[in-house]
Each structure stands twice: as structure tokens, then as C-alpha cells.
Design a protein around this motif. Structure first.
Motif, PDB file in Angstrom:
ATOM      1  N   GLN A  28       0.832  -1.205   0.000  1.00  0.00           N
ATOM      2  CA  GLN A  28       0.000   0.000   0.000  1.00  0.00           C
ATOM      3  C   GLN A  28       0.869   1.258   0.000  1.00  0.00           C
ATOM      4  O   GLN A  28       0.564   2.240  -0.682  1.00  0.00           O
ATOM      5  N   GLY A  29       1.967   1.208   0.762  1.00  0.00           N
ATOM      6  CA  GLY A  29       2.891   2.337   0.804  1.00  0.00           C
ATOM      7  C   GLY A  29       3.531   2.598  -0.547  1.00  0.00           C
ATOM      8  O   GLY A  29       3.702   3.755  -0.956  1.00  0.00           O
ATOM      9  N   ARG A  30       3.866   1.539  -1.260  1.00  0.00           N
ATOM     10  CA  ARG A  30       4.460   1.702  -2.590  1.00  0.00           C
ATOM     11  C   ARG A  30       3.473   2.352  -3.557  1.00  0.00           C
ATOM     12  O   ARG A  30       3.872   3.159  -4.401  1.00  0.00           O
ATOM     13  N   ALA A  31       2.202   1.997  -3.435  1.00  0.00           N
ATOM     14  CA  ALA A  31       1.183   2.614  -4.293  1.00  0.00           C
ATOM     15  C   ALA A  31       1.091   4.116  -4.001  1.00  0.00           C
ATOM     16  O   ALA A  31       1.004   4.930  -4.930  1.00  0.00           O
ATOM     17  N   LEU A  32       1.131   4.470  -2.726  1.00  0.00           N
ATOM     18  CA  LEU A  32       1.087   5.887  -2.363  1.00  0.00           C
ATOM     19  C   LEU A  32       2.354   6.608  -2.826  1.00  0.00           C
ATOM     20  O   LEU A  32       2.297   7.750  -3.286  1.00  0.00           O
ATOM     21  N   TYR A  33       3.495   5.952  -2.708  1.00  0.00           N
ATOM     22  CA  TYR A  33       4.765   6.526  -3.166  1.00  0.00           C
ATOM     23  C   TYR A  33       4.695   6.815  -4.669  1.00  0.00           C
ATOM     24  O   TYR A  33       5.094   7.884  -5.127  1.00  0.00           O
TER      25      TYR A  33
END
Length: 164
Positions: A40-45
Motif C-alpha cells: 500500500q505504501g508503494r502505491a502511495l509513493y
């Protein structure tokens, strides 16, 4: 008789010490919840939401402190925020878990270049070249950063003293 009791005592002691270790997970088995938070963090990044991504990466590490990828992703966020010291600290933590992590070595080298530590970045490049015998994108990435040199330092202009 004495030797037998000593061997028995040593055997029991080694068994007692080995028991807690046998129940631990290996370093390459990340808890699924941590992996999901990192995803999920990678998607936000990727969407440019660095603060939200950073929060999720930190949460992923709270869930599983051995999530090396989350350390590397935090280093990427720190680099985007021009927090090169933090990027180096995060990659150091990733490299404690896996000393040959090519992504961590490359990101750390890029942060070193931005801080002016080109000689140390060159050492990282040499280590990457040793790890990636057939070549990998991290070698080209770090090599380009070393050739380019610090971008942030050159973008700053010295302040002129104020005169009254």
C-alpha cells in the motif's frame, strides 16, 4: 562418572539455549500484514503521496522489524524529501539484515553522492559490481549518480549578506 555428568550437563544447557531459537522465523519470511502495508505504501509513493507512504512503511516496520524492503522504501522516500542522512540510516538498517541488497547499496550510494561523499559512493559502486557480475540496473543507476554529482548542493545558491 564425572565426565558423563559434565557431558550431560553441557548437552542439557545447549538444548535449553537452542530451543528458543528454533521457534523463530527466518529473515526472509516477512509477516503478511507487514508486506501488505508495504505494498500500500508503494502505491502511495508512486502517486507522489510521500508522507502517507512513509507512514505506511513505518507501520510495516512496526508490524515486522525485519522487513528489509520497508527500510529500502523509507530510504527512497527520504531521498525524494532530500533527507539524505535519513536515507543512509535506513539503508544501513536494510544492509544489517542483508549485506548484499543491491537496491539498498545503490540508494545509499546515491545519498552519499548528494552529501558529497563521492569516494564512499564509489566503494558502494565497486561492491555492486562485485555482487552483480552480469550487470544490474543498480550499477548503472549509481554510476550515473556518481558521474552527475550532487544535484541538491549545486541547486542551492549562497545567501548574500544583507546590508542596511
Amino acid at each position: 562418572m564425572r565426565a558423563t555428568s559434565r557431558f550431560l550437563l553441557i548437552g542439557l544447557a545447549s538444548l535449553a539455549l537452542a530451543a528458543p531459537v528454533s521457534g523463530q522465523r527466518s529473515d526472509d519470511q516477512i509477516l503478511p500484514k507487514s508486506a501488505e502495508l508495504q505494498k500500500q505504501g508503494r502505491a502511495l509513493y508512486s502517486a507522489g503521496k510521500l508522507t502517507e507512504a512513509e507512514d505506511l512503511f513505518e507501520t510495516a516496520l512496526a508490524v515486522d522489524p525485519r522487513n528489509r524492503g520497508a527500510f529500502v522504501d523509507l530510504a527512497r522516500v527520504a531521498e525524494k524529501q532530500h533527507l539524505f542522512g535519513k536515507a543512509i540510516r535506513m539503508t544501513n538498517k536494510a544492509l544489517q539484515l542483508e549485506p548484499n541488497d543491491a537496491d539498498a547499496i545503490a540508494i545509499q550510494g546515491e545519498a552519499m553522492v548528494e552529501l558529497g561523499a563521492v569516494a564512499r559512493a564509489q566503494q558502494n559502486l565497486q561492491k555492486l559490481q562485485t555482487i552483480c557480475r552480469q550487470g544490474c540496473p543498480q550499477v548503472a543507476q549509481l554510476s550515473a549518480a556518481i558521474t552527475r554529482g550532487p544535484t541538491v548542493a549545486s541547486a542551492k545558491t549562497p545567501e548574500t549578506p544583507k546590508t542596511n
